[in-house]
Structure formats: structure tokens, C-alpha cells
Motif scaffolding. Structure first.
Motif, PDB file in Angstrom:
ATOM      1  N   VAL A 258     -11.052  -5.951  10.673  1.00  0.00           N
ATOM      2  CA  VAL A 258     -11.007  -6.151  12.123  1.00  0.00           C
ATOM      3  C   VAL A 258     -12.373  -6.658  12.585  1.00  0.00           C
ATOM      4  CG1 VAL A 258     -10.706  -5.022  14.359  1.00  0.00           C
ATOM      5  CG2 VAL A 258      -9.266  -4.359  12.414  1.00  0.00           C
ATOM      6  N   ALA A 259     -12.357  -7.711  13.396  1.00  0.00           N
ATOM      7  CA  ALA A 259     -13.602  -8.342  13.850  1.00  0.00           C
ATOM      8  C   ALA A 259     -13.887  -8.039  15.316  1.00  0.00           C
ATOM      9  CB  ALA A 259     -13.505  -9.860  13.669  1.00  0.00           C
ATOM     10  N   HIS A 260     -15.173  -7.792  15.609  1.00  0.00           N
ATOM     11  CA  HIS A 260     -15.627  -7.784  16.994  1.00  0.00           C
ATOM     12  C   HIS A 260     -15.845  -9.239  17.400  1.00  0.00           C
ATOM     13  CE1 HIS A 260     -16.325  -3.479  17.484  1.00  0.00           C
ATOM     14  NE2 HIS A 260     -16.905  -3.458  16.291  1.00  0.00           N
ATOM     15  N   VAL A 261     -15.226  -9.666  18.497  1.00  0.00           N
ATOM     16  CA  VAL A 261     -15.338 -11.048  18.939  1.00  0.00           C
ATOM     17  C   VAL A 261     -15.694 -11.074  20.428  1.00  0.00           C
ATOM     18  CG1 VAL A 261     -14.139 -13.251  19.242  1.00  0.00           C
ATOM     19  CG2 VAL A 261     -13.652 -11.828  17.243  1.00  0.00           C
ATOM     20  N   GLU A 262     -16.690 -11.875  20.753  1.00  0.00           N
ATOM     21  CA  GLU A 262     -17.039 -12.118  22.152  1.00  0.00           C
ATOM     22  C   GLU A 262     -16.442 -13.449  22.563  1.00  0.00           C
ATOM     23  OE1 GLU A 262     -21.059 -11.032  23.878  1.00  0.00           O
ATOM     24  OE2 GLU A 262     -21.179 -13.233  23.872  1.00  0.00           O
ATOM     25  N   TYR A 263     -15.822 -13.507  23.745  1.00  0.00           N
ATOM     26  CA  TYR A 263     -15.189 -14.740  24.185  1.00  0.00           C
ATOM     27  C   TYR A 263     -15.261 -14.845  25.694  1.00  0.00           C
ATOM     28  CZ  TYR A 263     -11.214 -11.690  25.298  1.00  0.00           C
ATOM     29  OH  TYR A 263     -10.427 -10.680  25.808  1.00  0.00           O
ATOM     30  N   ARG A 264     -15.057 -16.066  26.184  1.00  0.00           N
ATOM     31  CA  ARG A 264     -15.174 -16.312  27.620  1.00  0.00           C
ATOM     32  C   ARG A 264     -13.910 -15.898  28.364  1.00  0.00           C
ATOM     33  NH1 ARG A 264     -18.829 -20.211  29.096  1.00  0.00           N
ATOM     34  NH2 ARG A 264     -18.147 -19.773  31.212  1.00  0.00           N
ATOM     35  N   ASP A 265     -12.765 -16.360  27.869  1.00  0.00           N
ATOM     36  CA  ASP A 265     -11.503 -16.030  28.510  1.00  0.00           C
ATOM     37  C   ASP A 265     -10.356 -16.439  27.600  1.00  0.00           C
ATOM     38  OD1 ASP A 265     -11.523 -18.783  28.737  1.00  0.00           O
ATOM     39  OD2 ASP A 265     -11.909 -18.810  30.886  1.00  0.00           O
ATOM     40  N   ILE A 266      -9.127 -16.382  28.113  1.00  0.00           N
ATOM     41  CA  ILE A 266      -7.924 -16.765  27.376  1.00  0.00           C
ATOM     42  C   ILE A 266      -7.380 -18.051  27.985  1.00  0.00           C
ATOM     43  CG2 ILE A 266      -5.606 -16.077  26.661  1.00  0.00           C
ATOM     44  CD1 ILE A 266      -7.686 -14.307  25.463  1.00  0.00           C
ATOM     45  N   THR A 267      -7.081 -19.033  27.150  1.00  0.00           N
ATOM     46  CA  THR A 267      -6.537 -20.296  27.653  1.00  0.00           C
ATOM     47  C   THR A 267      -5.104 -20.117  28.109  1.00  0.00           C
ATOM     48  OG1 THR A 267      -5.714 -21.011  25.484  1.00  0.00           O
ATOM     49  CG2 THR A 267      -8.004 -21.548  26.026  1.00  0.00           C
ATOM     50  N   ALA A 268      -4.569 -21.139  28.771  1.00  0.00           N
ATOM     51  CA  ALA A 268      -3.207 -21.075  29.283  1.00  0.00           C
ATOM     52  C   ALA A 268      -2.183 -20.892  28.170  1.00  0.00           C
ATOM     53  CB  ALA A 268      -2.889 -22.345  30.081  1.00  0.00           C
ATOM     54  N   ASP A 269      -2.497 -21.388  26.954  1.00  0.00           N
ATOM     55  CA  ASP A 269      -1.547 -21.227  25.855  1.00  0.00           C
ATOM     56  C   ASP A 269      -1.855 -20.003  24.987  1.00  0.00           C
ATOM     57  OD1 ASP A 269      -3.853 -22.366  24.984  1.00  0.00           O
ATOM     58  OD2 ASP A 269      -2.926 -24.009  23.870  1.00  0.00           O
ATOM     59  N   GLY A 270      -2.715 -19.112  25.485  1.00  0.00           N
ATOM     60  CA  GLY A 270      -2.882 -17.827  24.832  1.00  0.00           C
ATOM     61  C   GLY A 270      -3.949 -17.732  23.764  1.00  0.00           C
ATOM     62  N   TYR A 271      -4.877 -18.706  23.698  1.00  0.00           N
ATOM     63  CA  TYR A 271      -5.923 -18.678  22.683  1.00  0.00           C
ATOM     64  C   TYR A 271      -7.273 -18.272  23.288  1.00  0.00           C
ATOM     65  CZ  TYR A 271      -2.527 -21.228  19.867  1.00  0.00           C
ATOM     66  OH  TYR A 271      -1.393 -21.588  19.183  1.00  0.00           O
ATOM     67  N   LEU A 272      -8.144 -17.710  22.436  1.00  0.00           N
ATOM     68  CA  LEU A 272      -9.471 -17.322  22.876  1.00  0.00           C
ATOM     69  C   LEU A 272     -10.287 -18.571  23.202  1.00  0.00           C
ATOM     70  CD1 LEU A 272     -10.359 -14.611  20.200  1.00  0.00           C
ATOM     71  CD2 LEU A 272      -9.246 -14.289  22.419  1.00  0.00           C
ATOM     72  N   ARG A 273     -11.028 -18.507  24.295  1.00  0.00           N
ATOM     73  CA  ARG A 273     -11.881 -19.624  24.673  1.00  0.00           C
ATOM     74  C   ARG A 273     -13.329 -19.284  24.339  1.00  0.00           C
ATOM     75  NH1 ARG A 273     -12.022 -22.750  30.533  1.00  0.00           N
ATOM     76  NH2 ARG A 273     -13.352 -24.453  29.848  1.00  0.00           N
ATOM     77  N   HIS A 274     -14.017 -20.175  23.627  1.00  0.00           N
ATOM     78  CA  HIS A 274     -15.407 -20.007  23.207  1.00  0.00           C
ATOM     79  C   HIS A 274     -15.650 -18.665  22.513  1.00  0.00           C
ATOM     80  CE1 HIS A 274     -16.210 -23.649  25.331  1.00  0.00           C
ATOM     81  NE2 HIS A 274     -16.093 -23.121  26.530  1.00  0.00           N
ATOM     82  N   PRO A 275     -14.866 -18.344  21.485  1.00  0.00           N
ATOM     83  CA  PRO A 275     -15.078 -17.073  20.786  1.00  0.00           C
ATOM     84  C   PRO A 275     -16.272 -17.141  19.837  1.00  0.00           C
ATOM     85  CG  PRO A 275     -13.319 -18.281  19.711  1.00  0.00           C
ATOM     86  CD  PRO A 275     -13.729 -19.103  20.913  1.00  0.00           C
ATOM     87  N   SER A 276     -16.915 -16.001  19.628  1.00  0.00           N
ATOM     88  CA  SER A 276     -18.046 -15.899  18.707  1.00  0.00           C
ATOM     89  C   SER A 276     -17.957 -14.574  17.961  1.00  0.00           C
ATOM     90  CB  SER A 276     -19.363 -15.996  19.481  1.00  0.00           C
ATOM     91  OG  SER A 276     -20.474 -15.829  18.624  1.00  0.00           O
ATOM     92  N   PHE A 277     -18.114 -14.625  16.645  1.00  0.00           N
ATOM     93  CA  PHE A 277     -18.045 -13.421  15.814  1.00  0.00           C
ATOM     94  C   PHE A 277     -19.284 -12.566  16.021  1.00  0.00           C
ATOM     95  CE2 PHE A 277     -16.825 -10.904  12.256  1.00  0.00           C
ATOM     96  CZ  PHE A 277     -17.973 -10.610  11.534  1.00  0.00           C
ATOM     97  N   LYS A 278     -19.068 -11.255  16.224  1.00  0.00           N
ATOM     98  CA  LYS A 278     -20.183 -10.347  16.465  1.00  0.00           C
ATOM     99  C   LYS A 278     -20.293  -9.262  15.401  1.00  0.00           C
ATOM    100  CE  LYS A 278     -21.501 -12.474  20.088  1.00  0.00           C
ATOM    101  NZ  LYS A 278     -22.757 -13.244  20.032  1.00  0.00           N
ATOM    102  N   GLY A 279     -19.380  -9.207  14.452  1.00  0.00           N
ATOM    103  CA  GLY A 279     -19.459  -8.218  13.385  1.00  0.00           C
ATOM    104  C   GLY A 279     -18.097  -7.657  13.051  1.00  0.00           C
ATOM    105  N   LEU A 280     -18.038  -6.921  11.942  1.00  0.00           N
ATOM    106  CA  LEU A 280     -16.808  -6.243  11.559  1.00  0.00           C
ATOM    107  C   LEU A 280     -16.753  -4.840  12.163  1.00  0.00           C
ATOM    108  CD1 LEU A 280     -16.413  -7.145   7.759  1.00  0.00           C
ATOM    109  CD2 LEU A 280     -15.051  -8.014   9.678  1.00  0.00           C
TER     110      LEU A 280
END
Length: 283
Positions: A258-280
Motif C-alpha cells: 500500500v502506497a502513501h500518495v499525495e495528489y491534487r484532486d480527482i479528474t472527471a473520469d476518476g483518476y488521480l491528478r498530479h499524484p506523487s509517491f510519498k512512501g509505503l
């Protein structure tokens, strides 16, 4: 989330600006012409001729202005669009957001309180009739209201600055505090893209009850060491019982990590916007 640092001080000790998602830069105007330097000291004048020309035509003899080069897409600064425009040699969308005045006509303003140097900057821009691609970066005294607006408008965040502090190079000090609007969440890793000695990207899903819903690719946030460690761990995982995607270049795995992920928001089609991995999530 609220701007916690500035809220502990009287409101008039701080001012709050938009955090831009671009390249920090300085414009140097002198008798030798107008030059633009990045935060790391690279001369980008030839890459930003439209911005340099705007300052050159403003009738200012000597000045140094601190700011940020940005491209605005859908009312927000977009770093990806800026990089694409730079690569393509496109300048029509580029703006210089000016937020501090360091020198003016032989006077060193760096020891002046920020609120005063910003006042002089605003007056300079208004007096010379500068407009796009030159934009004055305005501020608010109410950090809570500024942050609420940043969240509503989906900005990167805000930068809270001590209004009585003199100029310091860089943006990492007690006088500057960045408050992000980004979200952070944990996501099961359902696949990855192998790369030489590590990984190129993770693919993650959100758990909804007993099911998993694919939410996209995470392609940033890895150091070489982290990338190699993730590759070792992911290579040891079995293939999943159920695949969430059919892309051949993605190696699907059982969602054990399981990954910790930082992201800006969710797009209209349900995907993470500008995600960045922050650790397990080790637990």
C-alpha cells in the motif's frame, strides 16, 4: 487544513499569496538590457523574449524583480503545460507573476519590509502601464480566507510571508511558509512499469468496500534507491487473481503493498491528478 503558522501571530504580521506552480525567476533590468534568470542562475532571456521585451519597453532604468514564470490553464498555474511550452518554444501563454522588488534605480530594497517593497512594486507596474505577460502577485492579510479560496479554486496552495521581514534569497525560512492544498491518501498498488534498475511508475487503486477501483498511475516521487527497493518488493509479488487493466506494459501484482500518495484532486473520469509517491504504508 488551515495556515497554522501565520495564525499564531497578529494578522498584520503576515501576508498571504498564491503559490504558483512554475519556475522561480528574477528579471534584471539595466543599461545593458533586460535579462531573465532562473532560481538556479540559468539565463533564460532567449527562451522568454516576450517577457523580457515587456520589461524593456516599460521605461525602467534599473530594477531587479522577483517572481515566477507560469502558464495558466483553467484558472490555475500548470507546470506540465509550462514545461511543454518551453520545449516547443511557445511563449504566448507564459506570464511573469511579480511578487517582490529587490532593486530600483540604484536603490537596494532588500532590507525593506516585504509589505513596503511590494507596495513599490505595485506602484511601479501601475505607473509604467505594464500588463500581461507581466502580472502583479497580489496578497491578502486574511490567511484563512486565502487558503479557503485556494482550495475552492484548486490552486497549488498559498505562501504565507512575514510582512515585516526583509528579503532573503530562496523561499525556505521562518519568514516564508508554504501551505499546500494537496490531499494525501493510501492506495493499494495493483501494478507497476519496470525500468532499468527500478520502476518507471506505480499503478494504484482505491478500496471501495471489498472491491478495488483503479485510479491511475503514480510516476513521480521516487529516488533511485526507493525505485530499486520498490522493484525488489514488487517483483516478489504474485500475479493478481483479478486484473484491473489490460495494458501489456504494466506488470499486474496482487495488491499486497500500500502506497502513501499525495495528489491534487480527482479528474472527471476518476483518476488521480498530479499524484506523487510519498512512501509505503509499512503497517
Amino acid at each position: 487544513m488551515q495556515p497554522c503558522g501565520p495564525s499564531r501571530r497578529p494578522a498584520d504580521d503576515w501576508l498571504h499569496e498564491i503559490e504558483f506552480d512554475g519556475y522561480r525567476s528574477q528579471i534584471h533590468v539595466s543599461a545593458d538590457g533586460t535579462r531573465i534568470f532562473t532560481g538556479s542562475g540559468l539565463n533564460w532571456t532567449k527562451r522568454l523574449t516576450s517577457i523580457a521585451a515587456a520589461w524593456a519597453g516599460a521605461g525602467v532604468d534599473r530594477a531587479v524583480v522577483d517572481g515566477e514564470i507560469v502558464v495558466v490553464v483553467d484558472s490555475r498555474t500548470d507546470f506540465g503545460a509550462l514545461q511543454a511550452d518551453l520545449a516547443a518554444g511557445r511563449q504566448d501563454r507564459m506570464l511573469f507573476c511579480a511578487f517582490d522588488l529587490l532593486h530600483l534605480d540604484g536603490h537596494d530594497l532588500r532590507k525593506m519590509p516585504l509589505r513596503e517593497s511590494k507596495r513599490l512594486l505595485r506602484e511601479l507596474i501601475e505607473r509604467t502601464g505594464l500588463g500581461p505577460p507581466i502580472i502583479y502577485s497580489d496578497h491578502m492579510d486574511d490567511g484563512v480566507a486565502m487558503f479557503a479560496g485556494a482550495e475552492k479554486l484548486n490552486w497549488e496552495g498559498i505562501v504565507s510571508k512575514r510582512s515585516d521581514a526583509p528579503y532573503r534569497s530562496g523561499d525556505r525560512s521562518d519568514s516564508w511558509q508554504k501551505i499546500k492544498t494537496s490531499k494525501r491518501e493510501t492506495f493499494p498498488i495493483v501494478g507497476y512499469v519496470p525500468a532499468m534498475g527500478g520502476i518507471a511508475a506505480l499503478h494504484v487503486a482505491r478500496r471501495e468496500g471489498k472491491a478495488l477501483r483503479y485510479v491511475g498511475k503514480v510516476g513521480t516521487g521516487f529516488t533511485m534507491k526507493v525505485s530499486a527497493d520498490l522493484r525488489r518488493r514488487l517483483d516478489a509479488l504474485p500475479a493478481p487473481k483479478t486484473k484491473l487493466f489490460a495494458k501489456k506494459h504494466i506488470k499486474a501484482v496482487e495488491p499486497t503493498l500500500v502506497a502513501h500518495v499525495e495528489y491534487r484532486d480527482i479528474t472527471a473520469d476518476g483518476y488521480l491528478r498530479h499524484p506523487s509517491f510519498k512512501g509505503l504504508a509499512e503497517d
